[in-house]
Design a protein around this motif. Structure first.
Motif, mmCIF file in Angstrom:
data_model
loop_
_atom_site.group_PDB
_atom_site.id
_atom_site.type_symbol
_atom_site.label_atom_id
_atom_site.label_comp_id
_atom_site.label_asym_id
_atom_site.label_seq_id
_atom_site.Cartn_x
_atom_site.Cartn_y
_atom_site.Cartn_z
ATOM 1 N N VAL A 67 0.739 -1.493 0.134
ATOM 2 C CA VAL A 67 0.393 0.178 -0.167
ATOM 3 C C VAL A 67 0.589 1.118 -0.113
ATOM 4 N N GLU A 68 0.035 2.343 -0.683
ATOM 5 C CA GLU A 68 0.900 3.632 -1.006
ATOM 6 C C GLU A 68 0.649 4.525 -0.351
ATOM 7 N N TRP A 69 1.635 6.386 0.989
ATOM 8 C CA TRP A 69 0.477 6.474 0.510
ATOM 9 C C TRP A 69 0.046 7.985 -0.674
ATOM 10 N N GLN A 70 -1.419 8.210 -0.680
ATOM 11 C CA GLN A 70 -1.486 8.903 -1.886
ATOM 12 C C GLN A 70 -1.957 11.006 -1.616
ATOM 13 N N GLU A 71 -1.810 11.536 -1.974
ATOM 14 C CA GLU A 71 -1.964 12.778 -1.640
ATOM 15 C C GLU A 71 -4.414 12.928 -2.389
ATOM 16 N N ALA A 72 -4.849 13.228 -1.536
ATOM 17 C CA ALA A 72 -6.456 13.537 -2.221
ATOM 18 C C ALA A 72 -6.555 14.773 -2.804
ATOM 19 N N SER A 73 -7.299 15.134 -3.534
ATOM 20 C CA SER A 73 -7.557 16.617 -4.391
ATOM 21 C C SER A 73 -8.450 17.386 -3.405
ATOM 22 N N GLY A 74 -9.365 16.643 -2.185
ATOM 23 C CA GLY A 74 -9.419 17.631 -1.209
ATOM 24 C C GLY A 74 -11.317 17.799 -1.646
ATOM 25 N N ARG A 75 -11.179 17.281 -3.249
ATOM 26 C CA ARG A 75 -13.441 17.343 -3.008
ATOM 27 C C ARG A 75 -13.708 16.297 -2.629
ATOM 28 N N GLY A 76 -15.161 16.225 -2.670
ATOM 29 C CA GLY A 76 -15.675 15.196 -2.546
ATOM 30 C C GLY A 76 -16.612 15.428 -2.296
ATOM 31 N N THR A 77 -18.259 14.003 -1.976
ATOM 32 C CA THR A 77 -19.554 14.415 -1.888
ATOM 33 C C THR A 77 -19.938 13.960 -0.823
ATOM 34 N N VAL A 78 -21.190 14.606 0.044
ATOM 35 C CA VAL A 78 -21.230 13.912 1.265
ATOM 36 C C VAL A 78 -22.280 12.815 0.602
ATOM 37 N N TYR A 79 -21.787 11.712 1.482
ATOM 38 C CA TYR A 79 -22.035 10.351 1.643
ATOM 39 C C TYR A 79 -23.807 9.721 2.007
ATOM 40 N N THR A 80 -23.482 10.614 3.483
ATOM 41 C CA THR A 80 -24.395 10.716 4.566
ATOM 42 C C THR A 80 -24.162 11.131 5.044
ATOM 43 N N TYR A 81 -24.943 12.276 5.824
ATOM 44 C CA TYR A 81 -24.767 12.700 7.311
ATOM 45 C C TYR A 81 -25.576 12.998 8.689
ATOM 46 N N SER A 82 -25.428 13.501 9.337
ATOM 47 C CA SER A 82 -26.757 13.764 10.823
ATOM 48 C C SER A 82 -25.829 14.665 11.356
ATOM 49 N N VAL A 83 -26.890 15.351 11.613
ATOM 50 C CA VAL A 83 -26.670 16.947 12.352
ATOM 51 C C VAL A 83 -27.106 16.317 14.173
ATOM 52 N N MET A 84 -26.148 16.735 14.715
ATOM 53 C CA MET A 84 -26.489 16.405 16.032
ATOM 54 C C MET A 84 -27.335 17.407 16.870
ATOM 55 N N ARG A 85 -28.528 18.198 17.176
ATOM 56 C CA ARG A 85 -29.108 18.427 17.579
ATOM 57 C C ARG A 85 -29.410 18.871 18.677
ATOM 58 N N ARG A 86 -29.075 18.032 20.128
ATOM 59 C CA ARG A 86 -29.089 17.498 20.610
ATOM 60 C C ARG A 86 -28.137 17.988 21.831
ATOM 61 N N ALA A 87 -26.570 18.770 21.238
ATOM 62 C CA ALA A 87 -25.355 19.235 21.505
ATOM 63 C C ALA A 87 -25.419 20.193 22.062
ATOM 64 N N PRO A 88 -24.492 20.123 22.857
ATOM 65 C CA PRO A 88 -24.752 21.901 23.340
ATOM 66 C C PRO A 88 -24.658 22.817 21.935
ATOM 67 N N VAL A 89 -23.712 22.544 21.774
ATOM 68 C CA VAL A 89 -23.726 23.112 19.594
ATOM 69 C C VAL A 89 -24.112 22.112 18.656
ATOM 70 N N PRO A 90 -24.634 22.357 18.512
ATOM 71 C CA PRO A 90 -25.125 21.555 17.094
ATOM 72 C C PRO A 90 -24.347 21.433 16.060
ATOM 73 N N TYR A 91 -23.852 20.140 15.173
ATOM 74 C CA TYR A 91 -23.149 20.118 14.546
ATOM 75 C C TYR A 91 -23.003 19.032 13.760
ATOM 76 N N ALA A 92 -22.667 18.398 12.665
ATOM 77 C CA ALA A 92 -22.663 17.844 11.348
ATOM 78 C C ALA A 92 -22.004 16.599 11.358
ATOM 79 N N ILE A 93 -22.232 15.204 11.538
ATOM 80 C CA ILE A 93 -21.533 14.909 10.958
ATOM 81 C C ILE A 93 -21.018 13.537 10.221
ATOM 82 N N ALA A 94 -20.449 13.139 9.376
ATOM 83 C CA ALA A 94 -20.880 12.857 7.798
ATOM 84 C C ALA A 94 -19.690 11.627 7.492
ATOM 85 N N TYR A 95 -20.333 10.612 6.499
ATOM 86 C CA TYR A 95 -19.233 10.633 5.544
ATOM 87 C C TYR A 95 -18.995 11.217 4.355
ATOM 88 N N VAL A 96 -17.900 10.976 3.937
ATOM 89 C CA VAL A 96 -17.600 12.199 2.404
ATOM 90 C C VAL A 96 -16.977 10.963 1.247
#
Length: 141
Positions: A67-96
Motif C-alpha cells: 500500500v502506498e500513500w496518495q494525496e487527495a485532491s480535497g474534493r468530495g461529496t456527502v455520502y450521508t450525514y447526521s446533524v447532532m442537535r442535542r449537543a450544546p452546539v449542534p454539529y454535523a457528522i458525515a461520511y464524505v
C-alpha cells in the motif's frame, strides 16, 4: 487513523468547543505530518489498485502489504450525514466520498446545517486541534 478522536466542531464556537488532539502513533504519523502541511492522505493498494481510508498497513480488499500513500485532491461529496442537535452546539457528522474513491468519516463545518444534502459537493478544510495536528474536515463547495 484507527484511534478515536473528537471531530466535534462549530465555527461559531471554535474557542469554546476545542477539538481534542488526535493520538499519533507510528502507523498514523505520516498522515498527521501531512495534515500539518495542509494535505489529506489516503492509501492505495499497488497490488489491486483499490484506494482506502483510513490508512492502514494492509489493503482491506486483497490483504496485500503493498500500500502506498496518495494525496487527495480535497474534493468530495456527502455520502450521508447526521446533524447532532442535542449537543450544546449542534454539529454535523458525515461520511464524505473523496473524488479519488474512498469514503471517510468527518465533520461538515462552516455552513448552514439545515442546508446540507446527500450528494452535495464539499471541499477539504483543516481545523486546529488542541495542542496537536490540524484535523481534516469538509465544508460545502
Amino acid at each position: 487513523m484507527a484511534d478515536r478522536f473528537d471531530l466535534s466542531f462549530s465555527a461559531a464556537t471554535a474557542a469554546a468547543n476545542k477539538i481534542a488532539a488526535p493520538p499519533v502513533n507510528p502507523e498514523t504519523e505520516h498522515f498527521w505530518e501531512a495534515a500539518g502541511q495542509g494535505k489529506l492522505l489516503y492509501k492505495k493498494c499497488a497490488a489491486c489498485g483499490e484506494p482506502h481510508f483510513y490508512p492502514r498497513p494492509h489493503c482491506p480488499f486483497c490483504f496485500s502489504d503493498k500500500v502506498e500513500w496518495q494525496e487527495a485532491s480535497g474534493r468530495g461529496t456527502v455520502y450521508t450525514y447526521s446533524v447532532m442537535r442535542r449537543a450544546p452546539v449542534p454539529y454535523a457528522i458525515a461520511y464524505v466520498t473523496l473524488a479519488e474513491g474512498p469514503t471517510m468519516m468527518t465533520n461538515i463545518v462552516d455552513c448552514d446545517l439545515d442546508a446540507l444534502r446527500i450528494g452535495q459537493p464539499v471541499q477539504l478544510v483543516f481545523k486546529p486541534s488542541d495542542g496537536g495536528p490540524p484535523v481534516p474536515m469538509f465544508t460545502p463547495a
